[in-house]
Write an enzyme that holds these catalytic residues in place. Sequence first.
Site, PDB file in Angstrom:
ATOM      1  N   HIS A 121       9.705 -24.084   8.287  1.00  0.00           N
ATOM      2  CA  HIS A 121       8.733 -24.726   9.181  1.00  0.00           C
ATOM      3  C   HIS A 121       7.284 -24.526   8.771  1.00  0.00           C
ATOM      4  O   HIS A 121       6.453 -25.399   9.007  1.00  0.00           O
ATOM      5  CB  HIS A 121       8.905 -24.197  10.612  1.00  0.00           C
ATOM      6  N   THR A 173       2.719  -1.425   9.160  1.00  0.00           N
ATOM      7  CA  THR A 173       3.099  -2.343  10.244  1.00  0.00           C
ATOM      8  C   THR A 173       3.288  -3.778   9.768  1.00  0.00           C
ATOM      9  O   THR A 173       3.858  -4.594  10.489  1.00  0.00           O
ATOM     10  CB  THR A 173       1.991  -2.391  11.301  1.00  0.00           C
ATOM     11  N   HIS A 188       6.851 -30.945   9.930  1.00  0.00           N
ATOM     12  CA  HIS A 188       6.148 -29.681   9.703  1.00  0.00           C
ATOM     13  C   HIS A 188       4.973 -29.836   8.729  1.00  0.00           C
ATOM     14  O   HIS A 188       4.017 -29.076   8.780  1.00  0.00           O
ATOM     15  CB  HIS A 188       7.117 -28.626   9.169  1.00  0.00           C
ATOM     16  N   CYS A 215       3.073  -3.247   4.132  1.00  0.00           N
ATOM     17  CA  CYS A 215       2.260  -2.098   4.528  1.00  0.00           C
ATOM     18  C   CYS A 215       3.007  -1.414   5.663  1.00  0.00           C
ATOM     19  O   CYS A 215       4.192  -1.722   5.878  1.00  0.00           O
ATOM     20  CB  CYS A 215       0.826  -2.497   4.895  1.00  0.00           C
ATOM     21  N   ASP A 224       0.870  -1.180   0.000  1.00  0.00           N
ATOM     22  CA  ASP A 224       0.000   0.000   0.000  1.00  0.00           C
ATOM     23  C   ASP A 224       0.910   1.234   0.000  1.00  0.00           C
ATOM     24  O   ASP A 224       2.134   1.118  -0.174  1.00  0.00           O
ATOM     25  CB  ASP A 224      -0.994  -0.042   1.178  1.00  0.00           C
TER      26      ASP A 224
HETATM   27  C1  RB5 Z   1      -1.763   2.831   6.452  1.00  0.00           C
HETATM   28  O1  RB5 Z   1      -1.756   4.060   7.085  1.00  0.00           O
HETATM   29  C2  RB5 Z   1      -1.592   1.708   7.468  1.00  0.00           C
HETATM   30  O2  RB5 Z   1      -2.716   1.614   8.264  1.00  0.00           O
HETATM   31  C3  RB5 Z   1      -1.327   0.392   6.758  1.00  0.00           C
HETATM   32  O3  RB5 Z   1      -0.217   0.518   5.964  1.00  0.00           O
HETATM   33  C4  RB5 Z   1      -1.042  -0.816   7.620  1.00  0.00           C
HETATM   34  O4  RB5 Z   1      -0.034  -0.566   8.552  1.00  0.00           O
HETATM   35  C5  RB5 Z   1      -2.213  -1.481   8.185  1.00  0.00           C
HETATM   36  O5  RB5 Z   1      -2.102  -2.510   8.863  1.00  0.00           O
END
Ligand code: RB5
Length: 138
Positions: free
Chosen positions: A96, A65, A131, A63, A10
């Site tokens: 695994h 996080t 596994h 993304c 994203d």
């Molecule tokens: C985008 O701002 C953020 O929410 C997205 O990249 C991600 O971290 C969501 O889990």
Amino acid sequence: MKKKIYIASDHAGYDMKLKLTNHFSSLIDLGTNSNESVDYPDFAHKLTTEVLQNDGSLGILICGTGVGMSIAANRKDGIRAGLVSDAKIARLIRQHNDANVLVIPGRFMEDEVAKNCVKTFVDTEFEAGRHKKRIEKI
Ligand code: RB5
């Protein structure tokens, strides 16, 4: 990299995706293509569809996080997506868990660590054995 390796992000993962596609030229880039805000599930669905349709292929999702991409990707039957923090975990999720999607937290990982995660993930094979039975229970 002999296998087909897809990559998508994203907007929050876009800068990291750019660094990885510049470094690993054979990655197949499925977008997004700018820092403009988009919805991560759209790119998780796009990439997992390709991975499921192309036997032996792998995917990389990024993304902010890594959590949103992980949740969305793992909703698909046949996708085993793992969010990693270092190359050792990137190796273990192949050995695994037979993970077919690597998830990178674009806003919380150093560039060199991310490159090592990608290289290790792609170069590591599933160990099967004990596994395999565990994966079949999922
Ligand atoms: C985008 O701002 C953020 O929410 C997205 O990249 C991600 O971290 C969501 O889990």
